[in-house]
Structures are given as structure tokens and as C-alpha cells.
Enzyme design. Sequence first.
Site, PDB file in Angstrom:
ATOM      1  N   ASN A   6      51.131 -50.056  41.764  1.00 43.19           N
ATOM      2  CA  ASN A   6      51.647 -49.152  40.833  1.00 43.19           C
ATOM      3  C   ASN A   6      51.803 -49.904  39.619  1.00 43.19           C
ATOM      4  O   ASN A   6      52.438 -51.024  39.547  1.00 43.19           O
ATOM      5  CB  ASN A   6      53.201 -49.108  41.717  1.00 43.19           C
ATOM      6  CG  ASN A   6      54.060 -48.169  40.876  1.00 43.19           C
ATOM      7  OD1 ASN A   6      54.241 -48.049  39.766  1.00 43.19           O
ATOM      8  ND2 ASN A   6      54.638 -47.208  41.575  1.00 43.19           N
ATOM      9  N   HIS A   9      55.232 -50.211  35.284  1.00 46.70           N
ATOM     10  CA  HIS A   9      55.985 -51.140  34.622  1.00 46.70           C
ATOM     11  C   HIS A   9      55.144 -51.654  33.364  1.00 46.70           C
ATOM     12  O   HIS A   9      55.493 -52.228  32.470  1.00 46.70           O
ATOM     13  CB  HIS A   9      56.950 -52.114  35.147  1.00 46.70           C
ATOM     14  CG  HIS A   9      57.922 -51.277  36.123  1.00 46.70           C
ATOM     15  ND1 HIS A   9      58.648 -50.604  35.561  1.00 46.70           N
ATOM     16  CD2 HIS A   9      58.189 -51.343  37.461  1.00 46.70           C
ATOM     17  CE1 HIS A   9      59.674 -50.084  36.408  1.00 46.70           C
ATOM     18  NE2 HIS A   9      59.192 -50.530  37.622  1.00 46.70           N
ATOM     19  N   HIS A  42      54.058 -43.176  38.803  1.00 48.19           N
ATOM     20  CA  HIS A  42      55.174 -42.325  38.776  1.00 48.19           C
ATOM     21  C   HIS A  42      55.308 -41.293  37.626  1.00 48.19           C
ATOM     22  O   HIS A  42      55.578 -41.987  36.383  1.00 48.19           O
ATOM     23  CB  HIS A  42      56.512 -42.793  39.249  1.00 48.19           C
ATOM     24  CG  HIS A  42      57.690 -42.026  39.733  1.00 48.19           C
ATOM     25  ND1 HIS A  42      58.692 -42.492  40.205  1.00 48.19           N
ATOM     26  CD2 HIS A  42      57.824 -40.829  39.623  1.00 48.19           C
ATOM     27  CE1 HIS A  42      59.499 -41.443  40.348  1.00 48.19           C
ATOM     28  NE2 HIS A  42      59.005 -40.622  40.110  1.00 48.19           N
ATOM     29  N   ARG A  44      57.543 -39.337  35.926  1.00 45.28           N
ATOM     30  CA  ARG A  44      58.999 -38.949  36.052  1.00 45.28           C
ATOM     31  C   ARG A  44      59.348 -37.746  35.083  1.00 45.28           C
ATOM     32  O   ARG A  44      58.746 -37.623  33.927  1.00 45.28           O
ATOM     33  CB  ARG A  44      60.018 -40.222  35.696  1.00 45.28           C
ATOM     34  CG  ARG A  44      60.064 -41.569  36.471  1.00 45.28           C
ATOM     35  CD  ARG A  44      60.820 -42.342  36.376  1.00 45.28           C
ATOM     36  NE  ARG A  44      62.159 -41.903  36.565  1.00 45.28           N
ATOM     37  CZ  ARG A  44      62.865 -42.112  37.816  1.00 45.28           C
ATOM     38  NH1 ARG A  44      62.475 -42.986  38.694  1.00 45.28           N
ATOM     39  NH2 ARG A  44      64.245 -41.740  37.997  1.00 45.28           N
ATOM     40  N   ARG A  48      60.093 -41.951  31.287  1.00 45.57           N
ATOM     41  CA  ARG A  48      60.621 -42.980  30.657  1.00 45.57           C
ATOM     42  C   ARG A  48      59.506 -44.015  30.616  1.00 45.57           C
ATOM     43  O   ARG A  48      59.472 -45.060  30.142  1.00 45.57           O
ATOM     44  CB  ARG A  48      61.691 -43.434  31.426  1.00 45.57           C
ATOM     45  CG  ARG A  48      61.456 -43.864  32.922  1.00 45.57           C
ATOM     46  CD  ARG A  48      62.439 -44.623  33.535  1.00 45.57           C
ATOM     47  NE  ARG A  48      63.581 -43.588  33.862  1.00 45.57           N
ATOM     48  CZ  ARG A  48      64.400 -43.803  35.009  1.00 45.57           C
ATOM     49  NH1 ARG A  48      64.415 -44.926  35.597  1.00 45.57           N
ATOM     50  NH2 ARG A  48      65.493 -42.855  35.128  1.00 45.57           N
ATOM     51  N   GLU A  69      52.797 -40.349  42.153  1.00 44.30           N
ATOM     52  CA  GLU A  69      54.287 -40.074  42.727  1.00 44.30           C
ATOM     53  C   GLU A  69      54.971 -38.995  41.682  1.00 44.30           C
ATOM     54  O   GLU A  69      54.881 -39.069  40.543  1.00 44.30           O
ATOM     55  CB  GLU A  69      55.277 -41.390  42.652  1.00 44.30           C
ATOM     56  CG  GLU A  69      54.569 -42.203  43.496  1.00 44.30           C
ATOM     57  CD  GLU A  69      55.218 -43.682  43.258  1.00 44.30           C
ATOM     58  OE1 GLU A  69      56.110 -43.798  42.375  1.00 44.30           O
ATOM     59  OE2 GLU A  69      54.840 -44.780  43.781  1.00 44.30           O
ATOM     60  N   THR A 100      63.698 -45.300  42.232  1.00 41.11           N
ATOM     61  CA  THR A 100      63.740 -44.096  43.319  1.00 41.11           C
ATOM     62  C   THR A 100      64.703 -44.711  44.349  1.00 41.11           C
ATOM     63  O   THR A 100      64.654 -45.769  45.053  1.00 41.11           O
ATOM     64  CB  THR A 100      62.505 -43.856  43.870  1.00 41.11           C
ATOM     65  OG1 THR A 100      61.443 -43.552  42.937  1.00 41.11           O
ATOM     66  CG2 THR A 100      62.460 -42.726  44.571  1.00 41.11           C
ATOM     67  N   GLU A 150      55.241 -42.109  53.262  1.00 40.04           N
ATOM     68  CA  GLU A 150      55.344 -43.292  53.049  1.00 40.04           C
ATOM     69  C   GLU A 150      56.642 -43.879  53.289  1.00 40.04           C
ATOM     70  O   GLU A 150      57.757 -42.844  52.609  1.00 40.04           O
ATOM     71  CB  GLU A 150      55.302 -43.445  51.233  1.00 40.04           C
ATOM     72  CG  GLU A 150      55.383 -44.956  50.931  1.00 40.04           C
ATOM     73  CD  GLU A 150      54.851 -44.982  49.394  1.00 40.04           C
ATOM     74  OE1 GLU A 150      53.931 -44.392  48.885  1.00 40.04           O
ATOM     75  OE2 GLU A 150      55.420 -45.844  48.867  1.00 40.04           O
ATOM     76  N   HIS A 213      58.464 -49.932  48.179  1.00 37.68           N
ATOM     77  CA  HIS A 213      59.478 -50.256  47.601  1.00 37.68           C
ATOM     78  C   HIS A 213      60.056 -51.316  47.669  1.00 37.68           C
ATOM     79  O   HIS A 213      60.537 -51.634  48.939  1.00 37.68           O
ATOM     80  CB  HIS A 213      60.504 -48.863  47.547  1.00 37.68           C
ATOM     81  CG  HIS A 213      61.257 -48.653  46.365  1.00 37.68           C
ATOM     82  ND1 HIS A 213      62.249 -49.409  45.913  1.00 37.68           N
ATOM     83  CD2 HIS A 213      61.151 -47.636  45.320  1.00 37.68           C
ATOM     84  CE1 HIS A 213      63.076 -48.999  44.610  1.00 37.68           C
ATOM     85  NE2 HIS A 213      62.126 -47.967  44.493  1.00 37.68           N
TER      86      HIS A 213
HETATM   87  N1  PXP Z   1      56.325 -46.089  46.347  1.00 34.83           N
HETATM   88  C1  PXP Z   1      57.208 -45.305  45.936  1.00 34.83           C
HETATM   89  C2  PXP Z   1      57.061 -43.913  46.426  1.00 34.83           C
HETATM   90  C3  PXP Z   1      57.772 -45.702  44.717  1.00 34.83           C
HETATM   91  O1  PXP Z   1      58.673 -44.628  44.143  1.00 34.83           O
HETATM   92  C4  PXP Z   1      57.814 -46.849  44.176  1.00 34.83           C
HETATM   93  C5  PXP Z   1      58.484 -47.052  42.774  1.00 34.83           C
HETATM   94  O2  PXP Z   1      58.172 -46.292  41.634  1.00 34.83           O
HETATM   95  C6  PXP Z   1      56.983 -47.865  44.616  1.00 34.83           C
HETATM   96  C7  PXP Z   1      56.144 -47.629  45.967  1.00 34.83           C
HETATM   97  C8  PXP Z   1      56.861 -49.103  43.950  1.00 34.83           C
HETATM   98  O3  PXP Z   1      57.988 -49.745  44.269  1.00 34.83           O
HETATM   99  P1  PXP Z   1      58.221 -51.205  43.643  1.00 34.83           P
HETATM  100  O4  PXP Z   1      57.811 -51.232  42.157  1.00 34.83           O
HETATM  101  O5  PXP Z   1      59.549 -51.533  43.825  1.00 34.83           O
HETATM  102  O6  PXP Z   1      57.085 -52.203  44.100  1.00 34.83           O
END
Ligand code: PXP
Length: 263
Positions: A6, A9, A42, A44, A48, A69, A100, A150, A213
Amino acid sequence: MLLGVNIDHIATLREARAINDPDPLEAIFIAKRAGAHQITMHLREDRRHIHDLDIQNIIQSSFLPINVECSINPQIIELLLNLKPQRVTLVPENREEITTEGGLDIQANYQKIQEILQAFHSINTEVSLFIDADIEQICAAKEVGAEIVELHTGSYANLHLMLFSNLSRTQHSLKSLELPRASLKELYEKSIQNLQNSAKEAKWLGLEVAAGHGLNYTNLTPILKIPEIFELNIGQSIIARAIFSGLEQAIKDMLALMQHKPN
Ligand code: PXP
């Protein structure tokens, strides 16, 4: 087990200065070189971090599958129907949240989700539903027509933090802090059991099972022991490590942990 990286960030850091540095697009080439299996982002509603143009550029340039996402907001769905990623993961979204919180309530949005699923299936985009480890939600996911779920590992990850880490920076977001250690341990074990049972039920119903997550380099082991889980989506911990070790190494470190079969 497969790894979806992901990259939200990377865009968060870019937005801190509102310039084009670092560019999330660059990450897809590094992720591929490191051996990642998927790019997850994601989009959003408040944009952001990831923007529409990021999704468009990354879909056009990537030789890895793209998993976007998103909420069930009609404008976002319309946009993604035009961009055609390989997968969309429907998630709940709330403007005030830092990240989330909790999984999708399928029953409460049943018809909307069913229509979205049908629309994406008609363009060959697979759909995953991000849900809590809850048997009712798993059954609803099957019934509404999803092919992937998921499982939200956030509660498990928070409990792991509370039990095994220094809490100074995380206390504000954790709810069960007043609990004695024995109760925390019980909740922690229950959270793992919920994930195990949910994964088993989902697989039995014919769903593919991903998880994500809050997963990081120290809390993976119990998740790796759940044989039904085929994929993890991990962001924050990889990008945090990448600041010090570089993104390629951070992804390779995560893959090495994932490939190590725990006893
Ligand atoms: N899976 C989903 C569905 C999410 O919403 C997120 C956060 O955007 C992640 C995985 C990844 O989470 P993390 O950044 O805490 O590893």
C-alpha cells in the site's frame, strides 16, 4: 502468501509540501523489482493522499496488478469504473478518521454494494470487501456476490501493540487500555481466533481471503499461520521502514518474513 504494498503514505509525504516529491509512481517500479505482487492505493473522498491522477498514471504504467481501495461513494465508483483497475476493495470511510476504522457493514448497504459489484464485474474488475472478522459479514459477502474478502486485522494489531509494545505514541487511539493484562491477553487470543474462524468460513464458502491493516514486521506470525489467507496488504509499516532502509529493502524484508513458515 502474496504481498500487496500500500503506497498511500508516499503520497502523504508528498502532500506535506504539496509538490510532486516523492512521486508514488516511482514506487511501482521499485516494488516490482523487490518482488511485491500487487500495488494497493486508497482513493479517499477527501483526496488526502492519493489523487485521481496517481491512479490513472499508475494503472497505465504498472506491470503489477492494481488494487484500489475506495468507499461506495457514487462519484468515486464512477471514476474507477472509467479507470478499470484489476481490483477494487470496498471500504467504509469516515472523514474524521486517521485511517480506515472497522470493516464494511454489508447488510446496511446491501443493494448499493450489489450494484457496484455488478458494475465492476461487467468490466472484469474483481471486487474485494474489507470486513471485520465476523461470520455474519462473511456470509453477507458471499450472498451479495463478492469473490474476495479482506479481513480487517486492525483490532488484532492494536491488541498486539498493547500487549507487546511501548504504548506512548499509540495510547490515544486504543480503547481497551484500562483492561488488566490478563483480559488484554484474552482479547488478543480471541482476535486471532476470530480471524482464523472467519478465514476458514470464507474459504469454505468459496471466497478468496486477504487480510490487512496495522500489520508490521513484529506482528505477522499469527497471521502467517492462517492457511486460508492468500494475500496481505501492508502499507504504513513498509513505508515507515523505507525512510531508513529504502523502499526496495523494506519490501524485501517483509517478503522474507512472509516466506518464512512459522511453526
Ligand atoms: N487494507 C485496507 C483495506 C486498508 O484500508 C489499509 C489502509 O489503507 C491497508 C490494508 C493497509 O494498512 P496499513 O497501512 O496499516 O498497513
